[in-house]
Motif scaffolding. Structure first.
Motif, mmCIF file in Angstrom:
data_model
loop_
_atom_site.group_PDB
_atom_site.id
_atom_site.type_symbol
_atom_site.label_atom_id
_atom_site.label_comp_id
_atom_site.label_asym_id
_atom_site.label_seq_id
_atom_site.Cartn_x
_atom_site.Cartn_y
_atom_site.Cartn_z
ATOM 1 N N ARG A 14 -10.967 -2.417 9.999
ATOM 2 C CA ARG A 14 -11.176 -1.787 8.694
ATOM 3 C C ARG A 14 -10.426 -0.465 8.585
ATOM 4 N NH1 ARG A 14 -11.798 -1.683 3.704
ATOM 5 N NH2 ARG A 14 -13.683 -0.940 2.720
ATOM 6 N N VAL A 15 -10.506 0.352 9.622
ATOM 7 C CA VAL A 15 -9.837 1.659 9.602
ATOM 8 C C VAL A 15 -8.323 1.483 9.554
ATOM 9 C CG1 VAL A 15 -9.380 3.736 10.945
ATOM 10 C CG2 VAL A 15 -11.717 2.868 10.764
ATOM 11 N N ALA A 16 -7.786 0.627 10.421
ATOM 12 C CA ALA A 16 -6.334 0.439 10.481
ATOM 13 C C ALA A 16 -5.786 -0.177 9.199
ATOM 14 C CB ALA A 16 -5.973 -0.440 11.679
ATOM 15 N N ALA A 17 -6.505 -1.166 8.648
ATOM 16 C CA ALA A 17 -6.026 -1.835 7.434
ATOM 17 C C ALA A 17 -6.102 -0.919 6.220
ATOM 18 C CB ALA A 17 -6.845 -3.105 7.190
ATOM 19 N N SER A 18 -7.149 -0.109 6.132
ATOM 20 C CA SER A 18 -7.259 0.832 5.012
ATOM 21 C C SER A 18 -6.110 1.827 5.031
ATOM 22 C CB SER A 18 -8.598 1.583 5.083
ATOM 23 O OG SER A 18 -9.686 0.702 4.907
ATOM 24 N N GLU A 19 -5.789 2.338 6.217
ATOM 25 C CA GLU A 19 -4.692 3.287 6.365
ATOM 26 C C GLU A 19 -3.357 2.630 6.041
ATOM 27 O OE1 GLU A 19 -2.194 6.518 7.370
ATOM 28 O OE2 GLU A 19 -4.301 6.414 6.776
ATOM 29 N N ALA A 20 -3.151 1.413 6.540
ATOM 30 C CA ALA A 20 -1.875 0.727 6.336
ATOM 31 C C ALA A 20 -1.638 0.413 4.866
ATOM 32 C CB ALA A 20 -1.831 -0.553 7.162
ATOM 33 N N PHE A 21 -2.656 -0.099 4.165
ATOM 34 C CA PHE A 21 -2.474 -0.493 2.766
ATOM 35 C C PHE A 21 -2.251 0.736 1.892
ATOM 36 C CE2 PHE A 21 -4.379 -3.275 -0.874
ATOM 37 C CZ PHE A 21 -3.116 -3.376 -1.439
ATOM 38 N N TRP A 22 -3.042 1.789 2.111
ATOM 39 C CA TRP A 22 -2.842 2.994 1.313
ATOM 40 C C TRP A 22 -1.441 3.564 1.550
ATOM 41 C CZ3 TRP A 22 -1.887 7.954 3.258
ATOM 42 C CH2 TRP A 22 -1.787 8.949 2.272
ATOM 43 N N PHE A 23 -1.025 3.655 2.806
ATOM 44 C CA PHE A 23 0.276 4.225 3.129
ATOM 45 C C PHE A 23 1.396 3.364 2.550
ATOM 46 C CE2 PHE A 23 3.990 4.845 5.840
ATOM 47 C CZ PHE A 23 4.093 6.230 5.859
ATOM 48 N N ALA A 24 1.287 2.046 2.697
ATOM 49 C CA ALA A 24 2.333 1.155 2.205
ATOM 50 C C ALA A 24 2.435 1.198 0.687
ATOM 51 C CB ALA A 24 2.068 -0.279 2.672
ATOM 52 N N HIS A 75 13.424 5.467 7.356
ATOM 53 C CA HIS A 75 12.236 6.014 8.003
ATOM 54 C C HIS A 75 10.963 5.570 7.277
ATOM 55 C CE1 HIS A 75 14.443 9.559 10.198
ATOM 56 N NE2 HIS A 75 14.690 8.370 10.706
ATOM 57 N N LYS A 76 11.000 5.567 5.947
ATOM 58 C CA LYS A 76 9.839 5.113 5.178
ATOM 59 C C LYS A 76 9.494 3.666 5.521
ATOM 60 C CE LYS A 76 10.267 8.040 1.047
ATOM 61 N NZ LYS A 76 8.951 8.689 1.202
ATOM 62 N N LEU A 77 10.498 2.818 5.504
ATOM 63 C CA LEU A 77 10.274 1.396 5.770
ATOM 64 C C LEU A 77 9.796 1.177 7.209
ATOM 65 C CD1 LEU A 77 13.391 -0.145 3.975
ATOM 66 C CD2 LEU A 77 11.073 0.136 3.082
ATOM 67 N N ALA A 78 10.365 1.934 8.137
ATOM 68 C CA ALA A 78 9.953 1.799 9.536
ATOM 69 C C ALA A 78 8.508 2.236 9.731
ATOM 70 C CB ALA A 78 10.876 2.610 10.436
ATOM 71 N N ASP A 79 8.126 3.332 9.087
ATOM 72 C CA ASP A 79 6.744 3.804 9.206
ATOM 73 C C ASP A 79 5.769 2.806 8.593
ATOM 74 O OD1 ASP A 79 7.587 6.093 10.475
ATOM 75 O OD2 ASP A 79 7.511 7.353 8.673
ATOM 76 N N MET A 80 6.146 2.201 7.464
ATOM 77 C CA MET A 80 5.304 1.174 6.854
ATOM 78 C C MET A 80 5.141 -0.014 7.794
ATOM 79 S SD MET A 80 6.977 1.337 3.033
ATOM 80 C CE MET A 80 6.107 -0.061 2.342
ATOM 81 N N TYR A 81 6.241 -0.423 8.403
ATOM 82 C CA TYR A 81 6.210 -1.568 9.319
ATOM 83 C C TYR A 81 5.289 -1.300 10.512
ATOM 84 C CZ TYR A 81 7.735 -4.985 12.784
ATOM 85 O OH TYR A 81 7.752 -5.975 13.740
ATOM 86 N N ALA A 92 -0.632 -4.808 2.034
ATOM 87 C CA ALA A 92 0.304 -3.916 2.712
ATOM 88 C C ALA A 92 1.604 -4.634 3.047
ATOM 89 C CB ALA A 92 -0.342 -3.370 3.989
ATOM 90 N N SER A 93 1.500 -5.894 3.469
ATOM 91 C CA SER A 93 2.695 -6.680 3.794
ATOM 92 C C SER A 93 3.569 -6.878 2.559
ATOM 93 C CB SER A 93 2.293 -8.037 4.369
ATOM 94 O OG SER A 93 1.578 -7.883 5.583
ATOM 95 N N ARG A 94 2.924 -7.141 1.433
ATOM 96 C CA ARG A 94 3.689 -7.339 0.199
ATOM 97 C C ARG A 94 4.344 -6.035 -0.255
ATOM 98 N NH1 ARG A 94 7.407 -9.423 -2.061
ATOM 99 N NH2 ARG A 94 7.420 -9.446 -4.340
ATOM 100 N N CYS A 95 3.678 -4.907 -0.060
ATOM 101 C CA CYS A 95 4.281 -3.621 -0.407
ATOM 102 C C CYS A 95 5.541 -3.376 0.405
ATOM 103 C CB CYS A 95 3.281 -2.487 -0.160
ATOM 104 S SG CYS A 95 1.965 -2.364 -1.384
ATOM 105 N N LEU A 96 5.503 -3.689 1.699
ATOM 106 C CA LEU A 96 6.687 -3.524 2.541
ATOM 107 C C LEU A 96 7.818 -4.428 2.072
ATOM 108 C CD1 LEU A 96 8.186 -2.417 4.974
ATOM 109 C CD2 LEU A 96 6.992 -4.082 6.412
ATOM 110 N N GLU A 97 7.482 -5.664 1.709
ATOM 111 C CA GLU A 97 8.500 -6.586 1.204
ATOM 112 C C GLU A 97 9.124 -6.055 -0.088
ATOM 113 O OE1 GLU A 97 6.646 -10.346 0.721
ATOM 114 O OE2 GLU A 97 6.243 -10.624 2.859
ATOM 115 N N MET A 98 8.289 -5.578 -1.005
ATOM 116 C CA MET A 98 8.795 -5.045 -2.273
ATOM 117 C C MET A 98 9.721 -3.863 -2.040
ATOM 118 S SD MET A 98 5.266 -5.168 -4.513
ATOM 119 C CE MET A 98 5.959 -4.248 -5.890
ATOM 120 N N ALA A 99 9.316 -2.962 -1.165
ATOM 121 C CA ALA A 99 10.126 -1.773 -0.885
ATOM 122 C C ALA A 99 11.446 -2.155 -0.231
ATOM 123 C CB ALA A 99 9.342 -0.807 0.004
ATOM 124 N N THR A 100 11.398 -3.098 0.697
ATOM 125 C CA THR A 100 12.616 -3.531 1.391
ATOM 126 C C THR A 100 13.587 -4.209 0.430
ATOM 127 O OG1 THR A 100 11.342 -3.851 3.432
ATOM 128 C CG2 THR A 100 13.494 -4.913 3.301
#
Length: 372
Positions: free
Chosen positions: A309-319, A271-277, A242-250
């Protein structure tokens, strides 16, 4: 109270990032994706084995580095950033943890050194098809030390040398170690959305099986403990992705020009980048809580693991999804790496149980704590 990794752990993270940045590029990932005959990248795997990371959380007396679970969390996050196409998690998060948790001294001495040096590639075989696993639904059975049944899907089951298998025995259940090179074991590779992590159907027809530990009838309870430990480590892999996805998008939002200015200047992209963060930071805080509970064997581990597990699954899918959207039309193409992260996000979200399963576990853990 310190809510961050130590300086030594941060140094390990930096060195792991440098190593993987050079030795596990997207070209190494795509080599597996593009070649149907490749189950994993053997070159990358061998280099990781030589680094000794498989033994990071294995005690020194069993051939490991004896660093600890926090260090394994650090390594897991870095492997997640590069989408490492190797069976590291199956061996280190599941198989090794099962042996550490439930194995006798003789079993630990036999298996853990071989996991640490890469001689053994381990996996865990639990599910037998769609739907949640339970003692009532379990079909695999062990009788007189012989295992019969089918497990599907098994992550890295086509390349593993050993499996930790949950099965019935008498009126109870147990975790068993099974060597997969027996004639009584047959394996069929499966096609999935994410070919860089292989999966298989494994059928056992009277295969020799060795029970982990001496106790009988407590297999499901042991499996639950193994899953809690693995859930935290998987959460760190997801956090890395998820962190790498945010970096790529930014990076893309800063470079891509539209109407004479970077698209990152548009409010919709901001807004997309902020929500990912925000989702990434929620996942990070829960992952750190899980790392603390894991490293200290805290009583809060079940709820901490489920929350992570729940938070990371949501974050990675969303990112991974928003990374594609930020890249626009380019994000949907084969040449851009966005889809690699989307594939891995979808896979990791269902490995070791879907978010729905872990949400139920989180609610149950919170209810149990409040009732105490």
């Amino acid at each position: 109270m310190n809510f961050d990794f130590s300086d030594d752990q941060k140094f390990l993270r930096d060195e792991a990032r440098k190593f993987l940045g050079a030795q596990c590029t997207s070209a190494h990932v795509r080599a597996v994706l593009d070649d149907d005959s490749m189950t994993h990248n053997g070159e990358v795997w061998q280099k990781i084995v030589e680094m000794g990371w498989l033994g990071a959380a294995i005690p020194e007396e069993y051939g490991g580095l004896g660093l600890g679970m926090l260090e394994l969390c650090v390594i897991a996050e870095e492997l997640g950033r590069v989408l490492a196409p190797v069976p590291f998690g199956s061996s280190a998060y599941f198989f090794a943890e099962a042996v550490k948790l439930a194995g006798t001294e003789e079993q630990k001495a036999e298996y853990l050194p071989k996991v640490a040096d890469g001689t053994i590639i381990g996996c865990i075989a639990t599910t037998e098809g769609p739907g949640p696993l339970s003692a009532a639904s379990l079909q695999a059975v062990v009788k007189d030390g012989k295992l019969s049944g089918t497990k599907v899907p098994v992550t890295d089951g086509d390349i593993a040398t050993h499996a930790a298998v949950i099965a019935k025995e008498g009126s109870g259940t147990g975790l068993y170690i099974v060597e997969l090179n027996q004639d009584e074991v047959s394996r069929t590779s499966l096609k999935t959305l994410e070919p860089t992590r292989s999966h298989a159907r494994i059928s056992f027809d009277g295969a020799k099986a060795t029970r982990l530990g001496q106790e009988t009838g407590n297999g499901m309870a042991l499996l639950d403990q193994v899953m809690n430990r693995a859930a935290v480590l998987l959460a760190f892999e997801q956090l890395g992705g998820a962190s790498r996805c945010l970096e790529m998008a930014t990076e893309y939002a800063k470079e891509r020009q539209a109407f004479g200015r970077p698209i990152g200047g548009n409010q919709a992209i901001k807004h997309k980048l902020a929500d990912m963060y925000v989702k990434n930071e929620v996942a990070r805080s829960n992952a750190y809580y899980g790392a603390w509970a894991l490293s200290t064997d805290a009583a809060e581990l079940p709820e901490a693991a489920a929350a992570a597990r729940v938070a990371a699954s949501e974050a990675f899918w969303f990112a991974s999804k928003e990374n594609i959207q930020t890249h626009g039309g380019m994000g949907f193409t084969w040449e851009v790496d966005c889809h690699l992260y989307y594939r891995r996000a979808k896979l990791l979200a269902v490995q070791a149980g879907s978010p729905a399963v872990w949400k139920e576990k989180l609610v149950s853990a919170l209810e149990a704590r409040n009732a105490a």
